[in-house]
Design a protein around this motif. Structure first.
Motif, PDB file in Angstrom:
ATOM      1  N   SER A   1     -10.216   1.035   9.972  1.00 14.02           N
ATOM      2  CA  SER A   1      -9.316   0.342  10.504  1.00 14.02           C
ATOM      3  C   SER A   1      -8.031   0.364   9.654  1.00 14.02           C
ATOM      4  O   SER A   1      -8.145   0.545   8.294  1.00 14.02           O
ATOM      5  CB  SER A   1      -9.752  -1.265  10.585  1.00 14.02           C
ATOM      6  OG  SER A   1      -9.846  -1.545   9.404  1.00 14.02           O
ATOM      7  N   GLN A   2      -6.956   0.045  10.065  1.00  9.56           N
ATOM      8  CA  GLN A   2      -5.681   0.090   9.180  1.00  9.56           C
ATOM      9  C   GLN A   2      -5.793  -0.908   8.025  1.00  9.56           C
ATOM     10  O   GLN A   2      -5.440  -0.585   6.912  1.00  9.56           O
ATOM     11  CB  GLN A   2      -4.348  -0.002   9.887  1.00  9.56           C
ATOM     12  CG  GLN A   2      -3.101  -0.074   9.076  1.00  9.56           C
ATOM     13  CD  GLN A   2      -1.763  -0.017   9.821  1.00  9.56           C
ATOM     14  OE1 GLN A   2      -1.784   0.013  11.019  1.00  9.56           O
ATOM     15  NE2 GLN A   2      -0.591  -0.421   9.296  1.00  9.56           N
ATOM     16  N   ASN A   3      -6.202  -2.025   8.404  1.00 11.66           N
ATOM     17  CA  ASN A   3      -6.543  -3.149   7.377  1.00 11.66           C
ATOM     18  C   ASN A   3      -7.593  -2.613   6.209  1.00 11.66           C
ATOM     19  O   ASN A   3      -6.948  -2.927   5.026  1.00 11.66           O
ATOM     20  CB  ASN A   3      -7.065  -4.557   8.004  1.00 11.66           C
ATOM     21  CG  ASN A   3      -7.195  -5.413   7.169  1.00 11.66           C
ATOM     22  OD1 ASN A   3      -6.230  -5.868   6.078  1.00 11.66           O
ATOM     23  ND2 ASN A   3      -8.452  -5.729   6.916  1.00 11.66           N
ATOM     24  N   ALA A   4      -8.600  -2.226   6.488  1.00 15.77           N
ATOM     25  CA  ALA A   4      -9.275  -1.633   5.555  1.00 15.77           C
ATOM     26  C   ALA A   4      -8.941  -0.622   4.547  1.00 15.77           C
ATOM     27  O   ALA A   4      -9.046  -0.567   3.496  1.00 15.77           O
ATOM     28  CB  ALA A   4     -10.677  -1.282   6.197  1.00 15.77           C
ATOM     29  N   TYR A   5      -8.295   0.297   5.331  1.00 16.52           N
ATOM     30  CA  TYR A   5      -7.782   1.652   4.478  1.00 16.52           C
ATOM     31  C   TYR A   5      -6.670   0.950   3.581  1.00 16.52           C
ATOM     32  O   TYR A   5      -6.703   1.421   2.311  1.00 16.52           O
ATOM     33  CB  TYR A   5      -7.057   2.642   5.503  1.00 16.52           C
ATOM     34  CG  TYR A   5      -6.517   3.634   4.840  1.00 16.52           C
ATOM     35  CD1 TYR A   5      -7.383   4.868   4.549  1.00 16.52           C
ATOM     36  CD2 TYR A   5      -5.267   3.728   4.462  1.00 16.52           C
ATOM     37  CE1 TYR A   5      -6.601   5.882   3.965  1.00 16.52           C
ATOM     38  CE2 TYR A   5      -4.557   4.742   3.890  1.00 16.52           C
ATOM     39  CZ  TYR A   5      -5.121   6.176   3.257  1.00 16.52           C
ATOM     40  OH  TYR A   5      -4.895   7.092   2.938  1.00 16.52           O
ATOM     41  N   GLU A   6      -5.649   0.331   4.046  1.00 12.90           N
ATOM     42  CA  GLU A   6      -4.713  -0.276   3.118  1.00 12.90           C
ATOM     43  C   GLU A   6      -5.068  -1.038   2.045  1.00 12.90           C
ATOM     44  O   GLU A   6      -4.549  -1.060   1.022  1.00 12.90           O
ATOM     45  CB  GLU A   6      -3.555  -0.673   3.873  1.00 12.90           C
ATOM     46  CG  GLU A   6      -2.638   0.113   4.990  1.00 12.90           C
ATOM     47  CD  GLU A   6      -2.206   1.446   4.139  1.00 12.90           C
ATOM     48  OE1 GLU A   6      -1.712   1.236   2.893  1.00 12.90           O
ATOM     49  OE2 GLU A   6      -1.873   2.127   4.891  1.00 12.90           O
ATOM     50  N   SER A   7      -5.913  -2.063   2.438  1.00 14.66           N
ATOM     51  CA  SER A   7      -6.484  -2.836   1.352  1.00 14.66           C
ATOM     52  C   SER A   7      -7.098  -2.177   0.311  1.00 14.66           C
ATOM     53  O   SER A   7      -6.958  -2.478  -0.922  1.00 14.66           O
ATOM     54  CB  SER A   7      -7.446  -3.945   2.129  1.00 14.66           C
ATOM     55  OG  SER A   7      -6.978  -4.733   3.182  1.00 14.66           O
ATOM     56  N   ILE A   8      -8.099  -1.164   0.751  1.00 14.71           N
ATOM     57  CA  ILE A   8      -8.822  -0.489  -0.565  1.00 14.71           C
ATOM     58  C   ILE A   8      -7.981   0.370  -1.083  1.00 14.71           C
ATOM     59  O   ILE A   8      -7.993   0.447  -2.362  1.00 14.71           O
ATOM     60  CB  ILE A   8      -9.850   0.245   0.332  1.00 14.71           C
ATOM     61  CG1 ILE A   8     -10.950  -0.796   0.757  1.00 14.71           C
ATOM     62  CG2 ILE A   8     -10.763   1.235  -0.840  1.00 14.71           C
ATOM     63  CD1 ILE A   8     -12.203  -0.139   1.775  1.00 14.71           C
TER      64      ILE A   8
END
Length: 509
Positions: A82-89
């Motif tokens: 997910s975009q959220n997971a990718y960008e957060s990490i």
């Protein structure tokens, strides 16, 4: 002065055709990987387990590095991150490295086949952003899976990319160590290696990539033998063939003292892979034929017959809940048979609510909307219950603790099913034993895996068969509905080429 080295990791193998995306919670939990780890946890948890970060940490300690651990995160293969997971990490890794400056080097543990919702080349984008932060003179070394879909962006952004040489991946920690050694060389020499990058023109089914067998064994023996003299590092990546973007496919990358030596090494490996193309195929059975053949062999065998339920492999994006092989076992009245893992949290909850020894009427598995798959309705006996915590002591997981959540052994007829709440690839005998099934005493074992299970099951198997029950990871990439492969890529060994114009014509018709 000791070298100051940032260490981090972000691993995901993405099947863009799979049913379920990877959310941040999946990285927090980790699946078959260690859970998300920050700061000192990266060193304490990573050390001593079979992951790239583990080998790097051990080398860093022996080399006297001043290690600055940032963040390590991994999740079991699935559809897009997910975009959220990718960008957060990614943001947390990059901010941590920025705060750690100045640095002499960066070690990063990656997979190589990560596709995010908004970014086809997950590792390439991460490495480019990392390069922008550390500048052109700080060497970046990455350890990668041999299923990495290596892109030109990744090659340009990193100073050395080092891939596994075994499948099953029993050398993940060793690859991390080799990458860390190359980082030491780069920090000492102060100038980059020469690079040679080659892209191969055909996709290889993962079921036939085992380095325990011909021809992959011979290919990787050659890769290792070519790493000598002026050639510092050699890697061949089979690639992960279920990623619908132009970078999907096998690659060769070599590093050395001179461009001529490095090119010669890459050309030698490339030629060997091209020559092996006709041999990179194998035999499969449909579910009933496979079970009948397994029963025939088991009639005189002294060890279990092992069946790979390859198309529902959670290590390739499956949800580990399709029912085709279970139906075949029950339909053919298989005796002393066991299947693992069936990931169904509701079924596990029902088993725990009913209690050990109870009989429950449930619809098991089959809820991922896979064509020709559906839940299996039946009456099951709850033989055992478990909290799902175990140590996977075999050579693939390498002693990693797994948390499969509330779990149970359900029996129907003489077929036993390992039912779990959390997803992890069946690649360790302990994943049967934790619910009371002794794998060596079964006549037939059905593993939801393609190749990794071989590391722990080869020694106990009479024979291994590969079956093609319905699932999200077809054994042949040619059956996947590609739209974005590189034009001219053969979609299986000796197979037809991908033609984007043909795809457009079909869509318009």
């Amino acid at each position: 002065m000791p070298h100051r080295v940032a260490v981090a990791g972000f691993l995901h193998e993405t099947n863009t055709f799979a049913p379920t995306k990877a959310q941040l919670a999946d990285f927090v939990q980790g699946g078959g990987y260690m859970p998300i780890s920050r700061g000192a946890e990266v060193l304490s948890r990573g050390k001593g387990i079979n992951l790239g970060i583990g080998g790097a940490v051990i080398h860093g300690e022996s080399a006297g590095w001043e290690m600055v651990p940032i963040l390590w995160a991994g999740a079991i293969p699935s559809a897009h991150v997910s975009q959220n997971a990718y960008e957060s990490i990614t943001d947390e890794i990059l901010e941590g490295i920025k705060a750690a400056l100045p640095l002499d080097g960066v070690f990063i543990d990656l997979h190589g086949a990560m596709v995010a919702e908004h970014e086809d080349d997950g590792e390439g984008a991460l490495l480019m952003r990392l390069r922008d932060i550390v500048g052109p003179d700080v060497p970046i070394a990455a350890a990668l899976d041999l299923h990495g879909n290596i892109t030109q962006t990744m090659v340009d952004a990193a100073d050395v990319l080092v891939g596994f040489r075994t499948y099953p991946h029993v050398d993940m920690a060793e690859t991390g160590r080799r990458a860390a050694v190359q980082l030491d060389h780069l920090m000492a020499r102060g100038i980059p290696f020469a690079k040679a990058f080659r892209r191969l023109p055909f996709l290889v089914p993962i079921a036939w990539q085992s380095t325990r067998e011909f021809p992959a064994k011979d290919l990787y023996d050659l890769v290792a033998a070519t790493e000598t003299g002026a050639v510092s590092s050699t890697s061949f990546f089979f690639g992960f063939p279920a990623a619908d973007f132009p970078g999907c496919g096998p690659t060769v990358i070599c590093y050395g003292e001179t461009q001529a030596d490095t090119d010669a090494a890459a050309d030698r490996i490339e030629a060997a892979v091209l020559a092996a193309e006709p041999d990179l195929a194998g035999k499969t059975f449909d579910p009933d034929a496979g079970v009948v053949e397994a029963m025939r062999i088991a009639g005189t065998a002294t060890r279990p017959v092992v069946i790979a339920d390859t198309q529902d492999n959670p290590g390739a994006g499956g949800d580990s809940n399709t029912t085709g092989m279970l139906r075949a076992l029950v339909r053919n009245n298989a005796q002393a048979a066991a299947l693992g893992n069936m990931v169904d949290p509701k079924a596990a909850e029902a088993a725990h609510a009913a209690g050990q020894g109870a009989e429950i009427d449930i619809a098991l598995g089959g809820f991922s909307n896979i064509a020709l798959d559906s839940p299996f309705e039946g009456r099951f006996t709850v033989e055992t219950l478990s909290d799902g915590k175990l140590i996977a002591s075999g050579p693939f997981y390498g002693g990693a603790p797994l948390d499969l959540g509330p779990s149970a052994c359900l029996r129907i007829g003489d077929v036993r099913i390992v039912v779990t709440s959390n997803k992890a690839q069946m690649a360790d005998q302990e994943m049967y034993r934790f619910v009371g099934i002794e794998p060596t005493k079964q006549k037939i074992l059905v593993n939801k895996s393609s190749v990794h299970f071989r590391a722990d099951f080869d020694p106990i198997a009479e024979v291994i068969l590969t079956c093609t029950a319905p699932g999200p990871m077809p054994v042949s990439p040619a059956s996947l509905p590609f739209r974005n492969l590189a034009p001219g890529m053969r979609m299986e060994p000796m197979g037809r080429v991908f033609d984007p114009e043909e795809v457009r014509e079909i869509e318009l018709s």
